[in-house]
Design an enzyme around this catalytic site. Structure first.
Site, PDB file in Angstrom:
ATOM      1  N   LYS A 157       0.820  -1.183   0.000  1.00 34.08           N
ATOM      2  CA  LYS A 157       0.000   0.000   0.000  1.00 34.08           C
ATOM      3  C   LYS A 157       0.869   1.254   0.000  1.00 34.08           C
ATOM      4  CE  LYS A 157      -2.681  -2.588   3.331  1.00 34.08           C
ATOM      5  NZ  LYS A 157      -2.982  -2.654   4.774  1.00 34.08           N
ATOM      6  N   ASP A 172      14.956  -0.877   0.876  1.00 33.42           N
ATOM      7  CA  ASP A 172      15.680  -1.102   2.126  1.00 33.42           C
ATOM      8  C   ASP A 172      16.724  -2.197   1.885  1.00 33.42           C
ATOM      9  OD1 ASP A 172      15.478  -0.504   5.149  1.00 33.42           O
ATOM     10  OD2 ASP A 172      15.235  -2.667   5.122  1.00 33.42           O
ATOM     11  N   PHE A 200      14.014   4.951  10.420  1.00 31.63           N
ATOM     12  CA  PHE A 200      12.695   4.452  10.058  1.00 31.63           C
ATOM     13  C   PHE A 200      11.775   5.630   9.774  1.00 31.63           C
ATOM     14  CE2 PHE A 200       8.612   2.382  10.211  1.00 31.63           C
ATOM     15  CZ  PHE A 200       8.890   1.218   9.520  1.00 31.63           C
ATOM     16  N   VAL A 201      11.271   5.679   8.545  1.00 32.14           N
ATOM     17  CA  VAL A 201      10.448   6.822   8.141  1.00 32.14           C
ATOM     18  C   VAL A 201       8.989   6.426   7.931  1.00 32.14           C
ATOM     19  CG1 VAL A 201      12.311   8.204   7.156  1.00 32.14           C
ATOM     20  CG2 VAL A 201      11.183   6.485   5.727  1.00 32.14           C
TER      21      VAL A 201
HETATM   22  P1  IMP Z   1      13.118  -4.354   1.169  1.00 27.97           P
HETATM   23  O1  IMP Z   1      12.667  -5.612   0.496  1.00 27.97           O
HETATM   24  O2  IMP Z   1      13.941  -4.665   2.394  1.00 27.97           O
HETATM   25  O3  IMP Z   1      13.852  -3.425   0.242  1.00 27.97           O
HETATM   26  O4  IMP Z   1      11.842  -3.702   1.770  1.00 27.97           O
HETATM   27  C1  IMP Z   1      11.179  -2.642   1.234  1.00 27.97           C
HETATM   28  C2  IMP Z   1       9.884  -2.478   2.002  1.00 27.97           C
HETATM   29  O5  IMP Z   1      10.128  -2.391   3.406  1.00 27.97           O
HETATM   30  C3  IMP Z   1       9.180  -1.191   1.648  1.00 27.97           C
HETATM   31  O6  IMP Z   1       8.268  -1.374   0.596  1.00 27.97           O
HETATM   32  C4  IMP Z   1       8.485  -0.822   2.930  1.00 27.97           C
HETATM   33  O7  IMP Z   1       7.205  -1.413   2.972  1.00 27.97           O
HETATM   34  C5  IMP Z   1       9.322  -1.413   4.012  1.00 27.97           C
HETATM   35  N1  IMP Z   1      10.196  -0.411   4.656  1.00 27.97           N
HETATM   36  C6  IMP Z   1      11.531  -0.353   4.643  1.00 27.97           C
HETATM   37  N2  IMP Z   1      12.016   0.686   5.331  1.00 27.97           N
HETATM   38  C7  IMP Z   1      10.935   1.343   5.787  1.00 27.97           C
HETATM   39  C8  IMP Z   1      10.764   2.547   6.572  1.00 27.97           C
HETATM   40  O8  IMP Z   1      11.706   3.248   6.979  1.00 27.97           O
HETATM   41  N3  IMP Z   1       9.483   2.900   6.833  1.00 27.97           N
HETATM   42  C9  IMP Z   1       8.401   2.189   6.404  1.00 27.97           C
HETATM   43  N4  IMP Z   1       8.513   1.081   5.674  1.00 27.97           N
HETATM   44  C10 IMP Z   1       9.764   0.649   5.370  1.00 27.97           C
END
Ligand code: IMP
Ligand code: MG
Length: 181
Positions: free
Chosen positions: A44, A105, A154-155
């Site tokens: 979302k 991330d 964390f945002v």
């Molecule tokens: P990745 O697979 O680790 O790159 O995860 C990406 C997903 O993690 C994003 O689509 C977010 O839903 C969540 N995410 C990562 N960092 C944050 C943050 O700082 N705030 C909120 N959601 C985050």
């Protein structure tokens, strides 16, 4: 709600500039392509970003949604991603796909999604993220379009949540660590 926000990281005005710049850049890059674009909005978190971004893409464009998850109530990536809502489209070879994500991330979500959609023979697959935390990367992944690189904080806000809340904040803010620790 704002009492849990430590600071505003990206203001509404800055967000407007970022989406405009990215939209114009995408328009420029795809303007000579004979195939239309499908923007795939990753639910979302990227809903608000996508809504603003696509209004700056001045090209034939279709909109689709996918829902994947890699995070639960916590702030640590659980590893595997799960596909909750898949793309209900065939003949992807007729389209240029642009995956629209809120934040990168570990890089696992977009690395996996990109591979999955390439395997379905899309004409092209690119990624556009509002935010990137490169210092958190666990897999080799670089987004094609990125609004802003941010430090390891964390945002929340502008679509991004903590435990499903704060998505409706009009800016991107840093959550007070005591909220999740
Ligand atoms: P990745 O697979 O680790 O790159 O995860 C990406 C997903 O993690 C994003 O689509 C977010 O839903 C969540 N995410 C990562 N960092 C944050 C943050 O700082 N705030 C909120 N959601 C985050
Ligand atoms: Mg997300």
């Amino acid at each position: 709600m704002t009492q849990n926000v430590e600071k505003v990281l990206i203001s509404q005005e800055e967000l407007a500039k970022i989406t405009e710049k990215l939209g114009k850049q995408i328009t420029e890059d795809y303007k000579d392509s004979k195939k239309p674009i499908i923007c795939i909005v990753i639910l979302k978190g990227s809903l608000l970003f996508a809504a603003d971004l696509i209004r700056h893409i001045d090209l034939p464009l279709e909109l689709e949604f996918m829902k994947v998850s890699s995070y639960g109530a916590g702030t640590k990536n659980s590893g595997e991603i799960k596909i909750h809502l898949d793309l209900m489209r065939e003949h992807l070879e007729k389209y240029n796909l642009i995956i629209i994500e809120d934040i990168v991330d570990s890089g696992r979500t977009l690395a996996r999604l990109t591979q999955l959609l390439k395997n379905r023979n899309a004409n092209s697959v690119k990624t556009c993220t509002l935010l990137d935390k490169p210092s958190r990367r666990e897999v080799d992944f670089v987004p094609d379009y990125c609004g802003r690189t941010i430090p390891d904080e964390f945002v929340i806000g502008y679509g991004l949540d903590y435990d499903e809340k704060y998505r409706n904040l009009p800016y991107v803010g840093v959550l007070k660590p005591e909220v999740y620790s």
